[in-house]
Write an enzyme that holds these catalytic residues in place. Structure first.
Site, PDB file in Angstrom:
ATOM      1  N   CYS A 185     -43.970  -7.678 -30.332  1.00 45.19           N
ATOM      2  CA  CYS A 185     -43.833  -6.887 -29.111  1.00 45.19           C
ATOM      3  C   CYS A 185     -43.564  -5.441 -29.528  1.00 45.19           C
ATOM      4  O   CYS A 185     -43.576  -5.126 -30.712  1.00 45.19           O
ATOM      5  CB  CYS A 185     -42.721  -7.425 -28.225  1.00 45.19           C
ATOM      6  SG  CYS A 185     -41.131  -7.583 -29.064  1.00 45.19           S
ATOM      7  N   THR A 186     -43.319  -4.566 -28.591  1.00 48.55           N
ATOM      8  CA  THR A 186     -43.267  -3.131 -28.869  1.00 48.55           C
ATOM      9  C   THR A 186     -42.249  -2.777 -29.949  1.00 48.55           C
ATOM     10  O   THR A 186     -42.597  -2.259 -31.008  1.00 48.55           O
ATOM     11  CB  THR A 186     -42.948  -2.344 -27.586  1.00 48.55           C
ATOM     12  OG1 THR A 186     -43.870  -2.719 -26.565  1.00 48.55           O
ATOM     13  CG2 THR A 186     -43.071  -0.834 -27.852  1.00 48.55           C
TER      14      THR A 186
END
Length: 301
Positions: A185-186
């Site tokens: 994820c980010t």
């Protein structure tokens, strides 16, 4: 004008009084002139802030003085000074809304029972050693993967992180339970929870990228396993790691290449529309005319 920066961070630690932490963080940010979004729960903190570099350095230094936040990895990126319209500091049941606040277990070392952390170079090493056996599993909302993802990654059909539990329990990924799975994820926070949720549901070999896509991109740019642009939760909408970033997104109107999301023009609508520069010039294209990607901002990492 002083150099502007943005910081992205999270920290899992038991917080006995989340409301007291909220007030402290709000007062600290206001005193430093910082804007952005901070979420706090009994499990820890999750934030993205923008402002003057000197003010952000003071924020980092003072936040790390709190015992549970000493090990937080603050990720820095370029800012423009107007990336966030205001400051929001809130207390929630979860710092990442998976809808399973009582399932997550946190101690002084972070999430208990989550996936194994891999540094960016260890991710590449795993793929080199085990090849196509390795599965990349996107831990973000599906719309984010439209402009960037890991090569051959599985992108679950979710509009918000709250959808992940039902998605995993649907059975459609049961064939992966014995495979090495790399969640991403980010900035890493969603995978801290997602990897734990997956292990609780029978996925045996689960990994997460230490520092998320951000740290991987800083290490390998566009010469690794990542392709495209990274969606970010501020007015920039996306960022590239190098000028060589591929454009893998497609305009919702003409199917042309693009990586730019636009806010829906309809008042009260929180959707995002992926448009090329040409189509974006037509105001009618910026309004919902069909069911498209939802860009609900519910987490910042």
């Amino acid at each position: 004008m002083e150099l502007q920066k943005i910081i992205l961070y999270y920290g899992f630690a038991p917080l006995e009084d989340p409301e007291a932490v909220r007030l402290w963080q709000k007062n600290l940010c206001e005193s430093l002139g910082l804007k952005g979004r901070i979420l706090i729960s009994k499990h820890g903190i999750n934030g993205t802030l923008g402002g003057d570099m000197s003010a952000l350095k003071k924020y980092v230094r003072q936040t790390k003085e709190y015992p549970g936040f000493r090990k937080i990895d603050f990720k820095w990126s370029e800012g423009q000074g107007d990336d966030f319209p205001r400051l929001r500091v809130r207390v929630r049941n979860e710092v990442v809304t998976f809808g399973a606040p009582n399932e997550l277990v946190v101690d002084s070392n972070g999430v208990v029972g989550g996936g194994v952390h891999l540094k960016p170079e260890q991710v590449n090493q795993l793929v080199e050693e085990r090849g196509d056996e390795v599965v990349f599993f996107d831990g973000r909302n599906a719309f984010e993967a439209k402009i960037g993802k890991f090569k051959n990654a599985i992108v679950p059909d979710v509009e918000t992180t709250r959808d992940f539990v039902a998605e995993l329990e649907s059975g459609k990924y049961d064939h992966l339970k014995d495979k090495p799975i790399v969640t991403y994820c980010t900035g890493g926070i969603r995978c801290e929870v997602l990897s734990s949720v997956m292990k609780n549901r029978g996925f045996k070999e689960v990994y997460q990228i230490k520092g998320g896509i951000v740290r991987y991109g800083e290490k390998f740019g566009d010469k690794g396993l990542w392709e495209g642009s990274l969606y970010v939760f501020d007015n920039r909408m996306h960022m590239d790691f190098t000028p060589d970033a591929q454009t893998i997104g497609h305009c919702e109107k003409c199917d042309g290449p693009t990586k730019q999301f636009y806010n829906c023009a309809n008042l009260g609508c929180r959707d995002l529309i992926l448009l090329c520069d040409s189509c974006a010039k037509n105001d009618s294209n910026r309004a919902c005319t069909h069911e498209h990607t939802r860009g609900r901002v519910e987490t910042v990492g």
